[in-house]
Enzyme design. Sequence first.
Site, short mmCIF file in Angstrom:
data_model
loop_
_atom_site.label_atom_id
_atom_site.label_comp_id
_atom_site.label_asym_id
_atom_site.label_seq_id
_atom_site.Cartn_x
_atom_site.Cartn_y
_atom_site.Cartn_z
N THR A 18 -4.67 1.15 -7.64
CA THR A 18 -5.34 -0.10 -7.61
C THR A 18 -6.92 0.21 -7.63
OG1 THR A 18 -3.45 -0.76 -6.38
CG2 THR A 18 -5.37 -2.14 -6.25
N CYS A 54 -2.01 -1.40 1.54
CA CYS A 54 -2.30 -1.78 0.46
C CYS A 54 -2.91 -3.15 0.92
CB CYS A 54 -1.15 -2.14 -0.54
SG CYS A 54 -0.72 -0.63 -1.31
P1 NAD Z 1 -1.17 8.46 -1.39
O1 NAD Z 1 -2.32 8.57 -0.29
O2 NAD Z 1 0.12 8.52 -0.75
O3 NAD Z 1 -1.43 9.25 -2.61
C1 NAD Z 1 -2.46 9.70 -3.21
C2 NAD Z 1 -2.28 11.40 -3.61
O4 NAD Z 1 -3.50 11.63 -4.33
C3 NAD Z 1 -2.66 12.23 -2.26
O5 NAD Z 1 -1.21 12.92 -2.42
C4 NAD Z 1 -3.75 13.07 -2.53
O6 NAD Z 1 -3.71 14.51 -2.12
C5 NAD Z 1 -3.74 13.07 -4.15
N1 NAD Z 1 -5.19 13.26 -4.48
C6 NAD Z 1 -6.17 12.84 -3.97
N2 NAD Z 1 -7.38 13.50 -4.83
C7 NAD Z 1 -6.96 13.88 -5.79
C8 NAD Z 1 -7.54 14.69 -6.55
N3 NAD Z 1 -8.68 14.87 -6.92
N4 NAD Z 1 -6.66 15.25 -7.70
C9 NAD Z 1 -5.40 15.25 -7.55
N5 NAD Z 1 -4.77 14.60 -6.45
C10 NAD Z 1 -5.53 13.99 -5.59
O7 NAD Z 1 -1.51 7.06 -2.18
P2 NAD Z 1 -0.47 5.84 -2.71
O8 NAD Z 1 0.16 5.06 -1.69
O9 NAD Z 1 0.35 6.68 -3.59
O10 NAD Z 1 -1.49 4.99 -3.47
C11 NAD Z 1 -2.14 5.40 -4.73
C12 NAD Z 1 -2.59 4.31 -5.26
O11 NAD Z 1 -1.81 3.19 -5.58
C13 NAD Z 1 -3.78 3.56 -4.36
O12 NAD Z 1 -4.77 3.12 -5.13
C14 NAD Z 1 -2.74 2.21 -3.89
O13 NAD Z 1 -3.74 1.27 -3.57
C15 NAD Z 1 -1.85 2.00 -5.04
N6 NAD Z 1 -0.64 1.46 -4.60
C16 NAD Z 1 -0.06 1.84 -3.61
C17 NAD Z 1 1.02 1.22 -3.27
C18 NAD Z 1 1.88 1.63 -2.26
O14 NAD Z 1 2.81 0.90 -1.51
N7 NAD Z 1 1.61 3.02 -1.25
C19 NAD Z 1 1.96 0.25 -4.15
C20 NAD Z 1 1.00 -0.05 -5.25
C21 NAD Z 1 -0.16 0.38 -5.49
#
Ligand code: NAD
Length: 434
Positions: free
Chosen positions: A126, A265
């Site tokens: 997002t 979120c």
């Molecule tokens: P998360 O923190 O669970 O996962 C993010 C991952 O990215 C981590 O494992 C981290 O180690 C990795 N990461 C960070 N920097 C990196 C890099 N440079 N290279 C490779 N990997 C890297 O996050 P999430 O909850 O999966 O959310 C991800 C995105 O999706 C966010 O923008 C969030 O707002 C959006 N989103 C989340 C949800 C939810 O329910 N969790 C739902 C819809 C949208």
Amino acid sequence: MNLELRTSNLSIIGTGYVGLTTGLGFAELGNRVICVDIDKNKIQGLKNGIIPIYEKGMEELLKKNRKRISFTTNLRKAVKESGVIFIAVGTPAKDTGEADLSQIIDVAQNLRDAIDSYKVIVIKSTVPVGSVELIRDILSKKKREGKDFDLVVNPEFLREGDAVYDFFHPSRIVIGTNSRRAADILLKLYKPLNSPTLITSPIDAQMIKYAANAFLASRISFINEIATIAERVGADIKNIVKGLSYDPRLGEGYLSPGIGFGGPCLIKDLKALISIAQSRDYEPRYLKSILDKNEEQMKSIVVKVKKALGGILYGRTLGILGLSFKPYTKDVRNSLAMRIVELLKLEGAKIKAYDPIAMDEARGLISDIEYLKDPYDLKEIDLLLILVGYKEFKDLDYAKIKRGMTNPIIIDGVNLLDPAQMRSSGFIYKGVGR
Ligand code: NAD
């Protein structure tokens, strides 16, 4: 033909809730998927079949797709082998409320060097307005848009706890891009899901995600506002919600009164949207009031606990059921249950807590409370506070728990239990809005 072969090879950068679900989902649909993360332990664990999060059906999906999915920290190699690259790294809120794009920038810089042929870069994270331009600028220092890459904003709408189900049954798929070529590739990729699909500009796709989360948050704050009024006039919010939800214009989703909305979120995305509006010289008072009500609702639970115990929490022992930000997830990021625990601790209360899934994660955030292995270990407590609506909490033997309580008081922050039944069992029971 060559393109066809390569587009079914995908890389997912960021193997968290969204990345891992997306990776496993696309692998199940028959694609070859490479999941990339900078977290070496996470990648090593996944290689050994250890899933770092709790999601129904994920373990089976991983076992079933071992041959089609791989895990690596080597972004460059993954990109080389893929036609479509999904970015699913975190975009947490800064203290100011605006989205922290450092993970996105890091990925874009790495992609700039790794791209070796045409790639569709899909932003699943997002991201606020301006992010697509930012990524484009970084990539364009070495690569040409249209020739070496195209950008797509493809927001994710999954719900934690139901992430696998939501991948296979999306309410809609939004493809935000100015490139017909990239849109066609994504349409093909998502075709097996047979879902309503919307092709928009990148900016519209970004705003759809923020508007969706702001609207969901507004429904929760709205119903909490009505619940607060219901308490004062002696009405029962459960009946009010029922009466609202029969109306097809209103529906029933996100109308559960409780402790407020938390999690990774809703709060951060609302803050980001407020910050986007402010950066364009607009003060979004309505959006701010949603956040204000949420904060007030969370604090009102602490007030209820204090009131029930005569105004002083110092030296009192409180039992807590539920710590995650919602049922059936290990995720405690921005969990309001954890914030309530913090506030109660600040008032001098001693806490004994139980959560069926998120104990280790909770311990990582707050170490100085007593974590119980079993809800029936909730003994010598002055009050029991229910903060997360796990179904199994409904079926507990409360008569048994009551025998270990100093005072038979229950504050039910999520309206899980039946007030009449609890009162007839000898409890002083207080829910939300009833
Ligand atoms: P998360 O923190 O669970 O996962 C993010 C991952 O990215 C981590 O494992 C981290 O180690 C990795 N990461 C960070 N920097 C990196 C890099 N440079 N290279 C490779 N990997 C890297 O996050 P999430 O909850 O999966 O959310 C991800 C995105 O999706 C966010 O923008 C969030 O707002 C959006 N989103 C989340 C949800 C939810 O329910 N969790 C739902 C819809 C949208």
